[in-house]
Design a protein around this motif. Structure first.
Motif, short mmCIF file in Angstrom:
data_model
loop_
_atom_site.label_atom_id
_atom_site.label_comp_id
_atom_site.label_asym_id
_atom_site.label_seq_id
_atom_site.Cartn_x
_atom_site.Cartn_y
_atom_site.Cartn_z
N ALA A 190 0.83 -1.21 0.00
CA ALA A 190 0.00 0.00 0.00
C ALA A 190 0.86 1.26 0.00
O ALA A 190 0.57 2.22 -0.73
CB ALA A 190 -0.94 -0.02 1.21
N CYS A 191 1.92 1.27 0.79
CA CYS A 191 2.79 2.45 0.85
C CYS A 191 3.55 2.66 -0.45
O CYS A 191 3.72 3.80 -0.90
CB CYS A 191 3.77 2.34 2.03
SG CYS A 191 2.99 2.69 3.61
N ALA A 192 4.00 1.57 -1.06
CA ALA A 192 4.71 1.69 -2.34
C ALA A 192 3.78 2.25 -3.41
O ALA A 192 4.18 3.13 -4.20
CB ALA A 192 5.28 0.34 -2.76
N VAL A 193 2.55 1.76 -3.46
CA VAL A 193 1.58 2.26 -4.44
C VAL A 193 1.29 3.74 -4.18
O VAL A 193 1.32 4.56 -5.09
CB VAL A 193 0.28 1.42 -4.41
CG1 VAL A 193 -0.84 2.11 -5.19
CG2 VAL A 193 0.54 0.03 -4.96
N ARG A 194 1.03 4.08 -2.92
CA ARG A 194 0.72 5.47 -2.58
C ARG A 194 1.89 6.39 -2.92
O ARG A 194 1.71 7.47 -3.49
CB ARG A 194 0.36 5.57 -1.10
CG ARG A 194 0.18 6.96 -0.53
CD ARG A 194 -0.84 7.83 -1.19
NE ARG A 194 -2.15 7.26 -1.19
CZ ARG A 194 -3.21 7.82 -1.79
NH1 ARG A 194 -3.08 8.97 -2.41
NH2 ARG A 194 -4.37 7.25 -1.78
#
Length: 124
Positions: A30-34
């Motif tokens: 999720a953090c990488a996508v965000r």
């Protein structure tokens, strides 16, 4: 690390370890996508959130790898890694709270921090 003393404790330990690793993986994703959605040339606040997202993804990934290893690890080392992961996830969640549309990613970070805390409680 002191091994769990009963079969039930062993199952609980392994379940908590797996749950924590799974939460770390979800948070990292999720953090990488965000972070990839934020403009690197955006505002200073956006850049801070992007950097925190990348760091959170890397710390969660490292924590997941550590928890996935089969060899014996010392409890102190695991605790340090889990505490680091928990702290970075909470920092990321707080930063993401100010970003429109980032509620899901902030929730993943908080879930991971909670899983790290829960797993630390199972360690002797």
């Amino acid at each position: 690390m002191t091994p769990p003393t009963s079969q039930q404790q062993l199952y609980r330990f392994l379940e908590d370890r797996f749950t924590c690793a799974q939460a770390c993986t979800e948070c990292a994703r999720a953090c990488a996508v965000r972070a990839s959605l934020l403009d690197p040339d955006g505002t200073e606040r956006q850049e801070r959130v992007r950097r925190l997202g990348i760091m959170c993804a890397e710390v969660c990934d490292a924590t997941c790898r550590m928890l996935s290893e089969q060899n014996r690890q010392d409890e102190a080392g695991i605790r340090v890694q889990l505490e680091w992961c928990r702290s970075v996830c909470l920092d990321s969640a707080h930063a993401l709270d100010e970003q429109p549309g980032a509620e899901g990613t902030a929730a993943s970070c908080r879930d991971c921090a909670r899983a790290c805390t829960d797993f630390m409680a199972t360690l002797n």
